[in-house]
Design a protein around this motif. Structure first.
Motif, PDB file in Angstrom:
ATOM      1  N   UNK A   1       0.724  -1.022   0.055  1.00 40.19           N
ATOM      2  CA  UNK A   1      -0.137  -0.092   0.115  1.00 40.19           C
ATOM      3  C   UNK A   1       0.664   1.366   0.025  1.00 40.19           C
ATOM      4  N   UNK A   2       1.991   1.316   0.687  1.00 38.17           N
ATOM      5  CA  UNK A   2       2.720   2.460   0.895  1.00 38.17           C
ATOM      6  C   UNK A   2       3.214   2.814  -0.513  1.00 38.17           C
ATOM      7  N   UNK A   3       4.050   1.718  -1.209  1.00 40.32           N
ATOM      8  CA  UNK A   3       4.488   1.983  -2.593  1.00 40.32           C
ATOM      9  C   UNK A   3       3.383   2.305  -3.524  1.00 40.32           C
ATOM     10  N   UNK A   4       2.192   1.665  -3.397  1.00 39.68           N
ATOM     11  CA  UNK A   4       1.214   2.182  -4.496  1.00 39.68           C
ATOM     12  C   UNK A   4       0.697   3.594  -4.107  1.00 39.68           C
ATOM     13  N   UNK A   5       0.681   4.045  -3.010  1.00 37.62           N
ATOM     14  CA  UNK A   5       0.453   5.416  -2.640  1.00 37.62           C
ATOM     15  C   UNK A   5       1.595   6.561  -3.181  1.00 37.62           C
ATOM     16  N   UNK A   6       2.725   6.141  -3.158  1.00 35.31           N
ATOM     17  CA  UNK A   6       3.728   6.875  -4.067  1.00 35.31           C
ATOM     18  C   UNK A   6       3.496   6.849  -5.548  1.00 35.31           C
ATOM     19  N   UNK A   7       2.987   5.710  -6.253  1.00 27.67           N
ATOM     20  CA  UNK A   7       2.630   5.659  -7.443  1.00 27.67           C
ATOM     21  C   UNK A   7       1.670   6.546  -7.956  1.00 27.67           C
ATOM     22  N   UNK A   8       0.735   6.994  -7.058  1.00 25.16           N
ATOM     23  CA  UNK A   8      -0.229   8.080  -7.244  1.00 25.16           C
ATOM     24  C   UNK A   8       0.444   9.237  -7.945  1.00 25.16           C
ATOM     25  N   UNK A   9       1.703   9.518  -7.610  1.00 21.56           N
ATOM     26  CA  UNK A   9       2.017  10.659  -8.064  1.00 21.56           C
ATOM     27  C   UNK A   9       3.126  10.728  -9.007  1.00 21.56           C
ATOM     28  N   UNK A  10       3.102   9.490  -9.855  1.00 21.84           N
ATOM     29  CA  UNK A  10       4.037   9.355 -10.795  1.00 21.84           C
ATOM     30  C   UNK A  10       3.273  10.044 -12.252  1.00 21.84           C
ATOM     31  N   UNK A  11       2.009   9.594 -12.483  1.00 24.92           N
ATOM     32  CA  UNK A  11       1.288  10.103 -13.516  1.00 24.92           C
ATOM     33  C   UNK A  11      -0.062  10.312 -13.206  1.00 24.92           C
TER      34      UNK A  11
ATOM     35  N   UNK B   1      -5.708   4.383  -9.411  1.00 30.34           N
ATOM     36  CA  UNK B   1      -5.543   3.694  -8.418  1.00 30.34           C
ATOM     37  C   UNK B   1      -6.570   4.139  -7.237  1.00 30.34           C
ATOM     38  N   UNK B   2      -7.221   5.355  -7.612  1.00 32.96           N
ATOM     39  CA  UNK B   2      -8.374   5.501  -6.675  1.00 32.96           C
ATOM     40  C   UNK B   2      -9.607   5.286  -7.228  1.00 32.96           C
ATOM     41  N   UNK B   3      -9.698   4.921  -8.498  1.00 32.98           N
ATOM     42  CA  UNK B   3     -11.047   4.531  -8.904  1.00 32.98           C
ATOM     43  C   UNK B   3     -11.604   3.302  -7.921  1.00 32.98           C
ATOM     44  N   UNK B   4     -13.010   3.391  -8.020  1.00 35.78           N
ATOM     45  CA  UNK B   4     -13.781   2.221  -7.297  1.00 35.78           C
ATOM     46  C   UNK B   4     -13.463   0.636  -7.516  1.00 35.78           C
ATOM     47  N   UNK B   5     -13.395   0.477  -8.943  1.00 35.39           N
ATOM     48  CA  UNK B   5     -12.921  -0.683  -9.472  1.00 35.39           C
ATOM     49  C   UNK B   5     -11.675  -1.365  -9.179  1.00 35.39           C
ATOM     50  N   UNK B   6     -10.470  -0.346  -9.173  1.00 34.54           N
ATOM     51  CA  UNK B   6      -9.368  -0.623  -8.623  1.00 34.54           C
ATOM     52  C   UNK B   6      -9.071  -1.042  -7.493  1.00 34.54           C
ATOM     53  N   UNK B   7      -9.870  -0.237  -6.410  1.00 31.66           N
ATOM     54  CA  UNK B   7      -9.735  -0.680  -4.906  1.00 31.66           C
ATOM     55  C   UNK B   7     -10.755  -1.922  -4.790  1.00 31.66           C
ATOM     56  N   UNK B   8     -11.797  -2.153  -5.155  1.00 27.86           N
ATOM     57  CA  UNK B   8     -12.208  -3.339  -5.200  1.00 27.86           C
ATOM     58  C   UNK B   8     -11.431  -4.747  -5.822  1.00 27.86           C
ATOM     59  N   UNK B   9     -10.778  -4.481  -6.761  1.00 30.13           N
ATOM     60  CA  UNK B   9      -9.765  -5.536  -7.155  1.00 30.13           C
ATOM     61  C   UNK B   9      -8.751  -5.798  -6.534  1.00 30.13           C
ATOM     62  N   UNK B  10      -8.090  -4.606  -6.081  1.00 29.34           N
ATOM     63  CA  UNK B  10      -6.947  -4.631  -4.805  1.00 29.34           C
ATOM     64  C   UNK B  10      -7.596  -5.651  -3.653  1.00 29.34           C
ATOM     65  N   UNK B  11      -8.646  -5.035  -2.980  1.00 29.61           N
ATOM     66  CA  UNK B  11      -9.151  -5.722  -1.885  1.00 29.61           C
ATOM     67  C   UNK B  11      -9.478  -7.130  -1.862  1.00 29.61           C
TER      68      UNK B  11
END
Length: 210
Positions: free
Chosen positions: A21-31, A38-48
């Motif tokens: 999760x910490x690496x994933x949060x850093x990825x939100x600043x890449x593009x 990463x912040x979309x509901x579909x992605x959150x559900x998939x990762x969960x």
């Protein structure tokens, strides 16, 4: 760097869902496109879903020594400490009660003594918390009561909920509670409480008492 360089193949999403999760949060600043993904509901559900299917479970452990201390331990015979969590919240009482945990979220209540009606949703992975609004039933408006709290996820509404069951004292001498109780539901998606019927709930749950 322009977003057009970023490949849009499905394997990008597959890789991102496997990151801590910490690496994933850093990825939100890449593009910007990664942030949107990463912040979309579909992605959150998939990762969960991927996380909950992982059999390497962990235990949340609380220790109290003047203040609350939280750590994550292996859920096996070793009980090894995996990580000490940075807990910066402070209770107005001695310590917080843990109402429950669900999908990495922790629900805390500050009701060891008195009618503070303070409840918090804490995400230790990203060190963020949400203070819940005061519930509808409070000592100031309804007088003495006892309550029980519950926390969980509703897959039908895709929302996290806190349930609060409140028992009022009976009128007159003696000790007892009126039945049925009053029930309230907090919805994280709306950030508000609403009342709902407790039906013919004819018994008292002895759990949390202000």
């Amino acid at each position: 760097m322009s977003d057009y360089i970023l490949p849009s193949e499905p394997w990008i999403e597959e890789i991102l869902t496997r990151l801590p999760i910490k690496t994933l949060l850093r990825c939100t600043s890449v593009w910007k496109s990664w942030y949107s993904l990463i912040t979309s509901p579909n992605f959150i559900t998939l990762r969960l879903n991927r996380t909950t299917s992982n059999k390497n479970t962990r235990l949340l452990v609380k220790n109290y020594n003047d203040i609350d201390h939280y750590s994550v331990h292996a859920d096996d015979e070793t009980f090894d400490k995996c990580e000490k969590l940075n807990f910066t919240l402070r209770s107005r009482n001695c310590y917080f009660n843990i109402v429950g945990t669900c999908n990495g979220l922790v629900c805390l209540s500050d009701d060891v003594v008195g009618y503070l009606d303070i409840m918090i949703l804490w995400n230790p992975s990203i060190q963020k918390s949400v203070d819940l609004l005061y519930p509808n039933v409070r000592f100031q408006s309804h007088g003495p009561f006892r309550h029980t709290l519950g926390f969980g996820f509703n897959p039908v509404t895709n929302d996290y909920n806190v349930v609060r069951v409140v028992y009022f004292q009976k009128d007159g001498p003696g000790w007892g509670h009126k039945l049925p109780p009053k029930a309230e539901l907090y919805e994280l998606s709306t950030g508000s409480w609403r009342n709902f019927s407790a039906g013919d709930f004819s018994y008292v749950i002895n759990e949390l008492t202000p």
